[in-house]
Design an enzyme around this catalytic site. Structure first.
Site, mmCIF file in Angstrom:
data_model
loop_
_atom_site.group_PDB
_atom_site.id
_atom_site.type_symbol
_atom_site.label_atom_id
_atom_site.label_comp_id
_atom_site.label_asym_id
_atom_site.label_seq_id
_atom_site.Cartn_x
_atom_site.Cartn_y
_atom_site.Cartn_z
ATOM 1 C CG HIS A 44 37.528 -69.990 42.132
ATOM 2 N ND1 HIS A 44 38.226 -69.014 41.443
ATOM 3 C CD2 HIS A 44 38.250 -71.127 41.977
ATOM 4 C CE1 HIS A 44 39.321 -69.555 40.918
ATOM 5 N NE2 HIS A 44 39.346 -70.838 41.239
ATOM 6 C CD GLU A 76 34.704 -66.884 39.428
ATOM 7 O OE1 GLU A 76 35.599 -66.979 40.309
ATOM 8 O OE2 GLU A 76 34.203 -65.809 39.093
ATOM 9 C CG HIS A 198 39.848 -59.580 41.268
ATOM 10 N ND1 HIS A 198 39.889 -60.927 41.518
ATOM 11 C CD2 HIS A 198 40.772 -59.027 42.078
ATOM 12 C CE1 HIS A 198 40.826 -61.194 42.416
ATOM 13 N NE2 HIS A 198 41.363 -60.052 42.778
#
EC number: 2.6.99.2
Length: 246
Positions: A44, A76, A198
């Site tokens: 990310h 991401e 997550h």
């Protein structure tokens, strides 16, 4: 088939960036994760490059192409024009779009598909036109999965942060699992594949995959990296793959 494990490299990159030194090697530990059986690598990149650097993307792309061509690269991020330029340059197999503010410490909510459909639809079409699979970060109580499908998403990634936060509260964990299972069923019924990510760990994964047997992929960074400090990357990846098998 068990869900695939994509190892998020951001925590490793953050540790590297504490010093102006090339270790720990993001690409080297990514290689170790793939050698141990991970199905892919996730990053990310954020605008300030506080963990993943833009220069890492080409190295990871080359690692996969040259040594692990069966693996997948997942990038991401919030779909700014700069982000879209990055993914078009490095052509990951999957792009996961998240609604983050660029300065957020981590992703903490999914898209409002109802209000953001007009924003997302042309971006999804642009990425799919370049041959990339698109996953949209989603809250497990989203009312907009039909809209996500209409936007053109291939997958939704269920935000599992609230589930991860229930590590010391079994009753709350059961409630979060109910929400996640209901959301996954709704997404699957619409033809959307389901990812999750997550605060997932070897401890909470078995219950999740039992409730969502159709889970396609999990992206895990923080918990996996924390475990790797104790057990090493190869053993840790093996433990997560075992956890995904239920």
């Amino acid at each position: 088939m068990p869900a695939k494990l994509s190892v998020n490299l951001n925590a490793i990159a953050m540790l590297r960036n504490r010093r102006d030194l090339p270790w720990p090697s993001v690409t080297g530990l990514g290689r170790a994760a793939l050698a141990a059986g991970a199905a892919g690598l996730t990053v990310h990149p954020r605008p300030d490059q506080r963990h993943i650097r833009f220069s890492d993307l080409g190295d990871i792309r080359a690692l996969i192409d040259d040594e692990y061509p069966q693996a997948e690269f997942n990038i991401e991020g919030f779909p700014s024009e700069a982000f879209l330029d990055l993914v078009e340059k490095h052509e990951p197999e999957q792009v996961t779009l998240v609604p983050d503010d660029p300065m957020q410490a981590t992703s903490d909510h999914g898209w409002d598909f109802m209000s953001k459909a007009d924003f997302l639809a042309p971006i999804v079409a642009r990425l799919k036109g370049r041959g990339m699979r698109v996953s949209l970060f989603a809250d497990p109580d989203s009312l907009g999965y039909e809209r996500a499908k209409a936007i053109g998403a291939d997958h939704v990634e269920l935000y599992t942060g609230p589930y991860g936060a229930t590590h010391d509260d079994p009753a709350a964990a059961a409630r979060e699992l109910d929400r996640l299972e209901k959301a996954a069923r709704a997404a699957t019924a619409l033809g959307l594949a389901v990812n999750a990510g997550h605060d997932l760990t070897v401890d909470n994964l078995p219950a999740l995959v039992k409730r969502i047997p159709q889970l396609a992929e999990v992206s895990i960074g923080h918990g996996l990296t924390a475990d790797a400090l104790m057990y090493g990357i190869p053993v840790t990846v093996s433990r997560y793959i075992t956890a995904l098998a239920g």
